[in-house]
Scaffold this motif. Sequence first.
Motif, PDB file in Angstrom:
ATOM      1  N   LEU A   3       0.854  -1.187   0.000  1.00 47.91           N
ATOM      2  CA  LEU A   3       0.000   0.000   0.000  1.00 47.91           C
ATOM      3  C   LEU A   3       0.889   1.234   0.000  1.00 47.91           C
ATOM      4  N   ILE A  62      -2.940   0.350  -4.401  1.00 48.16           N
ATOM      5  CA  ILE A  62      -3.017  -0.999  -3.830  1.00 48.16           C
ATOM      6  C   ILE A  62      -2.524  -1.988  -4.871  1.00 48.16           C
ATOM      7  N   SER A  64      -0.542  -6.132  -5.342  1.00 50.63           N
ATOM      8  CA  SER A  64      -0.254  -7.388  -4.665  1.00 50.63           C
ATOM      9  C   SER A  64       0.454  -8.335  -5.614  1.00 50.63           C
ATOM     10  N   CYS A  76     -10.049  -4.020   1.111  1.00 46.93           N
ATOM     11  CA  CYS A  76      -8.843  -3.269   1.465  1.00 46.93           C
ATOM     12  C   CYS A  76      -9.152  -1.782   1.601  1.00 46.93           C
ATOM     13  N   ALA A 139      -1.866  -3.338   5.484  1.00 45.94           N
ATOM     14  CA  ALA A 139      -1.457  -4.382   4.544  1.00 45.94           C
ATOM     15  C   ALA A 139      -1.235  -5.718   5.246  1.00 45.94           C
TER      16      ALA A 139
END
Length: 610
Positions: A3, A62, A64, A76, A139
């Motif tokens: 993040l 954001i 991942s 999130c 996170a």
Amino acid sequence: MILKSNPIRTASGSGAIWHHLVGKTGDNERIQVWKGRRQDIEDCIADATAFNRVNAVQHFQISSREKLTTEQFADCITMLAQEFGFKASDVALAVIHTKIRHDSEADNRHCHILVRTTNAETGKVLDVSHRYERQEKVARLFELKHGLELTKGRHNLAVYHAVPEEYRERLQVLCEGTLPNSVLSDPQSRRSQRQGARPFDIKYRVRDLYAGSTDWQAFQSAISSQGWSLMAGEKKPNVVLLKDEHGVIVGSLSRLLGVRKAEFSAFILGHETPEQSAIRQGHKEDVASPGPRDTSRDPSGKGETPVDPSDDEHGTPSPDPYKPSEDSVSTAPEPASGRKISQPVLRTGATAGSVAGTGAVPNSSSKTRASITRGMTQSEAQAVIDFNEAQTEKEQQLRDHLHGQKHFADLLTELAESFRSRWSHLPTEPHPDPKSRDTAYIRAGHEKRLAGLRQDWLDAESRVTLWTPWHRAEARKARAVFDEALEALGYHRHDIGKLDMSDDSNYFYAMKWMADWIVRSREHRHRDWINLPEVKTYLISKAEMARLMDHLKRTEDVALLLIAKTRPEEAMRRLAHTLHMPDAGLENPPQTRLILKNRNRQNRPSSLTL
């Protein structure tokens, strides 16, 4: 997951950020506008401008390594909203980008959101202080909630102390060892990409070349074959910079390779040890071999440069290039001679642990360590060992003391946050600052804002004569600016707005009347809030919690603090029993004293009338 966030300045307008998030179709395979329009960003900028705020929105990103669903992105965002205190209506724009990642392994989708930072009614600014630590906290909790792989961040210790107790055991592993490294900072990366460079593609390629080169000359030839070149830094000539085929500086070569400067210097000078060479050529991920990191320092990680973890595939740490060779020092006993050493030899810059068996430990201060030199007797060498061990024990005691103080402060902060969270459902206190309900203060603020504009208007009117009619337009413009300020303060909603403000008596009367009216309305709303039954209970609890917090800060009673974390009512009861006077020494507001008095009167047994 990762993040990140950065503020968007009010002066920058909406064009650049809208183009970056929605208009750059060439950089993304797909852009999905999840929520919001450009007008919503314009509204945020207008609100920030009205209250003279520097920043208009906060840009959160954001991403991942593991694939996330749209529902997980939404979850999130909800967790970010709970952490930073914004609502769903404050999200001005939400966009999901789909693009191929550099390592071809991470999730191709990432999300951007823009959050309003200025309240349109009150002008209150969104609190994003300590955002790096708070983002990592969200996170890590998100990863635990959704069963994702835990990511090692720069603020592991701060996150560890901030999360609830049940998660700490699983996060403890992140606090051990070295920190991850970023080849380029975000501004450097964006600047390089704007100049046409490909920093991340080059990073992976140059590491392959480094792992496959036998020496510095072979590595230079491999770099030249790619069309790249090397140059010395301007500010730091000892730093080697890499330039791509277009002549754009990509970055420091040692940082791109992920190795320490000492290891890289040894490679250039041909002083690389066989172990270092084997690790370098064995696997490109084993290139970096940083030393141990002092986890007793500031948990925020500020002021420290993070590095890549790098133990070899057998778990053996890479050799330390700073460790002196055996011929430079000797710990072997020698016959006593006429040479006398009254105290250990202190060497500024000698690293702790540089000599085996000296009693020094990693992370110790190099300026308080002694070194064993060639020619020392066994007793002299033992004196150095004893001295280093004593210094190490002193420093460890100091670290333990400081760590205990910080842990106690963190627990106090958690207790205060838990109390606020328990009462977060209450309506917000209207105008909590007493100054906002003070007539003189409000009147002074109005006068400060209006006096200069009114004087400009009167000066412009005085310049209008029969012989200078061209000043009339200037006077009308100055009057319009003054009227606009009056309207912004609400004068137009009352009859006093129709008074002739060029007359001093009317002007001062209008300001006094307006300040009195504002105070009356604010006091009425504040009184209604205080009289709510649940707010009365909250004020009692707040007064008791204030007394408990004050006692804990003065006494540093750890046992009572641990009880207060889980059972605050029990802690308050014990404190009252300890002091033998529950209400002593507490400055309660008038309404709280009245509530306490009424509560005591209700609890008093009624007398029996015969």
